[in-house]
Design an enzyme around this catalytic site. Structure first.
Site, mmCIF file in Angstrom:
data_model
loop_
_atom_site.group_PDB
_atom_site.id
_atom_site.type_symbol
_atom_site.label_atom_id
_atom_site.label_comp_id
_atom_site.label_asym_id
_atom_site.label_seq_id
_atom_site.Cartn_x
_atom_site.Cartn_y
_atom_site.Cartn_z
ATOM 1 N N GLY A 101 46.033 46.107 33.417
ATOM 2 C CA GLY A 101 45.361 47.404 33.517
ATOM 3 C C GLY A 101 44.611 47.594 34.817
ATOM 4 N N GLY A 103 41.934 47.221 36.728
ATOM 5 C CA GLY A 103 40.710 46.429 36.728
ATOM 6 C C GLY A 103 39.718 46.847 37.790
ATOM 7 N N LYS A 123 39.771 53.114 44.384
ATOM 8 C CA LYS A 123 39.891 51.660 44.259
ATOM 9 C C LYS A 123 38.593 51.029 44.731
ATOM 10 C CE LYS A 123 42.934 47.758 45.212
ATOM 11 N NZ LYS A 123 44.231 47.340 45.794
ATOM 12 N N ASP A 135 34.281 42.447 38.693
ATOM 13 C CA ASP A 135 33.281 43.511 38.716
ATOM 14 C C ASP A 135 33.885 44.881 39.012
ATOM 15 O OD1 ASP A 135 33.862 43.352 41.434
ATOM 16 O OD2 ASP A 135 32.008 42.308 41.953
ATOM 17 N N GLY A 136 35.177 44.921 39.323
ATOM 18 C CA GLY A 136 35.826 46.200 39.597
ATOM 19 C C GLY A 136 35.512 46.793 40.953
ATOM 20 N N ARG A 200 53.462 52.174 36.333
ATOM 21 C CA ARG A 200 54.093 50.947 36.820
ATOM 22 C C ARG A 200 55.137 50.425 35.830
ATOM 23 N NH1 ARG A 200 49.540 48.781 39.837
ATOM 24 N NH2 ARG A 200 48.118 50.511 40.192
ATOM 25 N N ASP A 270 53.323 44.482 37.478
ATOM 26 C CA ASP A 270 52.250 45.476 37.408
ATOM 27 C C ASP A 270 51.976 46.102 38.774
ATOM 28 O OD1 ASP A 270 51.237 42.665 37.683
ATOM 29 O OD2 ASP A 270 49.401 43.702 38.248
ATOM 30 N N ASN A 271 52.627 45.575 39.820
ATOM 31 C CA ASN A 271 52.492 46.141 41.165
ATOM 32 C C ASN A 271 53.763 46.852 41.612
ATOM 33 O OD1 ASN A 271 49.913 45.092 41.361
ATOM 34 N ND2 ASN A 271 50.553 43.231 42.413
#
Length: 522
Positions: A101, A103, A123, A135-136, A200, A270-271
């Site tokens: 997901g 993140g 981002k 921590d995102g 994705r 996922d990329n």
């Protein structure tokens, strides 16, 4: 941003996570979770792309406004929108990783402009339910790399996400740059990324892995309706055609990567975008010396799964995982297998055509495979700069002697003394074959040079160049970020005033962090 036309299709039409607390957790029966960006303490705009702003309906004047600063730093939320993070899974380095997901990415909204739809995504704007132990947030160095690279790829003609803005958050972020137990505080930053969507391969993998077949069908129908409206027919045929389209656009993207010498570094499922565009610029790099076994990713240094020469095979492997995810909708393996089997056949044919275009050869002969293979072998005998070699090759003329032709590319060699004995003999033989091959072509020297220079860039975002701009930005000097941004908008043009960037990697960059190998935190 008065002209932004908000279109919340994703959140309006697909199942949401009913839990709206921003707690790290497993999320089931949902494709996204609502989450607001973390408010930065003191945002500052470093750079913005006027081209991308115009693409989405933002004026030049608005870029300098407080509203732009606040929205694209995550400080304010656009009216009539609800930011969200997407739920997806993936295979990482060939292993199933389960739920991943967004993140450290938060989608602000979808917008429509000039009959095109875009998703605006921040981002580095804070924690989401998918952040796992992180921590995102994002740091300045990785944000500069992503911001510049996405735009560099666009102007190279490579399908990619775009970059709208690069901002400082005003906050410090703790990072261990090489994962070696030496964390340090760095400047926090936020990039606004723009794409048709951020769906994705792993988006479909997530749903199928949990056997949420109703959601799988709904999601596939949604994706085809909004992003592949040209696909018609019975549902089963639509799903097959959807997969074929993704395979075709993915193949085209990888061909462009190989053409310009780009190495993604972390081709996890996922990329991988269903749009066939390059996403998630982390530990990427451009080939300096032509080495098919090179990967810029420290995490991949042992197995080199994502090395330059293996990118086509990895793309096919990733498509196999997408096929598995779509299979419950089709319940027939043969059409999917046929598409997967044809992937490498089509790629090899297209690769030959692409490589011949780099050599200025428009016709095809029986000896071309040997000519290409011998060149790829020669380029690896001694360190040879890929970008400089192919760019300078356009200066070779049909009437040149072998020695004269060779002298026109020798600046591409890192250690000229190594070009002797067998190495020199191999190069002499290759140029002899190449010059004979040029005689078959009807193009004049001048026309051939124009065509070659349109596919062989003079300027690419070498890691050392990005690192120089990062080092300056750490000191509050963003002039180099802007200089590289301007340079990379015209990568195929001579730009005499920028000639200093048409150079081999300097010796100091061979082992410097950020210039040779990079971690996923880069």
């Amino acid at each position: 941003m008065k002209n932004l036309k908000i279109k919340n299709r994703f959140t309006a039409e697909l199942p949401a996570d009913p839990n709206e607390t921003n707690e790290i957790r497993q999320v089931s029966n949902a494709l996204f979770s609502y989450v607001n960006p973390e408010k930065p303490s003191n945002p500052k705009l470093i750079h913005a792309s006027e081209d991308v702003a115009e693409l989405v309906g933002i004026s030049k004047d608005e870029i300098q406004s407080e509203a732009f600063l606040n929205v694209f730093s995550g400080k304010d939320i656009l009216p009539e929108t609800r930011p969200y993070a997407m739920c997806y899974a993936g295979h990482q380095f060939g292993n199933w990783a389960g739920q991943l997901g967004d993140g450290r990415a938060i989608n602000l909204t979808e917008i429509e402009h000039n009959n095109q739809f875009f998703t605006l995504q921040l981002k580095g704007a804070g924690k989401t339910p998918y952040s796992r132990t992180a921590d995102g947030l994002a740091v300045l160095r990785s944000s500069i790399r992503e911001y510049l690279c996405a735009e560099a790829m666009h102007y190279l003609g490579v399908p990619t996400t775009r970059s709208l803005s690069l901002m400082l958050s005003g906050d410090e972020v703790l990072r261990d740059i090489l994962y070696n137990g030496n964390p340090a505080y760095e400047k926090g930053a936020i990039v606004c990324r723009v794409a048709p969507s951020f769906i994705r391969f792993g988006s479909f993998e997530m749903i199928t892995s949990r056997n949420e077949l109703k959601n799988l069908k709904q999601f596939a129908e949604y994706t085809i309706k909004h992003y592949f409206p040209e696909i018609k027919g019975e549902p089963k045929d639509q799903y097959i055609q959807f997969f074929k389209t993704v395979a075709d656009t993915t193949r085209e993207m990888i061909l462009h990567w190989q053409r310009v010498g780009f190495v993604h570094g972390v081709m996890n499922t996922d990329n991988m975008s269903i749009h066939g565009i390059t996403i998630d610029y982390g530990p990427y790099g451009w080939l300096e010396n032509y080495d098919p076994n090179w990967t810029p990713n420290t995490t991949d240094s042992q197995n080199r799964r994502y090395r330059f020469g293996n990118q086509p095979q990895v793309a096919q492997w990733n498509l196999f995982q997408l096929a598995n995810a779509l299979y419950p909708l089709i319940n027939e393996a043969k059409p999917l297998e046929d598409i997967l089997e044809s992937f490498m056949i089509n790629f090899d044919n297209d690769y030959k055509t692409m490589f011949l275009s780099k050599l200025g050869l428009l016709t095809s002969t029986e000896t071309d495979n040997e000519l290409i293979a011998d060149l790829e072998s020669n380029l690896q005998m001694s360190e040879t700069d890929m970008t400089i070699f192919f760019r300078n090759l356009s200066a070779v003329k049909k009437e040149d002697t072998v020695e004269k032709a060779f002298n026109k590319i020798k600046d591409a060699f890192y250690i000229l003394d190594e070009i002797s004995n067998n190495v020199l003999e191999n190069w002499t033989n290759w140029f002899s074959s190449y010059l004979k091959r040029l005689d078959i072509e009807n193009l004049s020297n001048e026309d051939r040079a124009v065509k070659m220079n349109a596919v062989n860039p003079k300027y690419v975002l070498r890691n050392y160049m990005a690192q120089l701009s990062i080092d300056a930005a750490d000191q509050g000097d963003y002039s180099l970020v802007n200089e590289l941004y301007i340079l990379l908008q015209k990568p195929y043009e001579e730009q005499p005033e920028m000639e200093k960037w048409f150079a081999k990697r300097p010796d100091w960059a061979r082992s410097k962090v950020g210039c040779s190998m990079l971690s996923c935190s880069s």
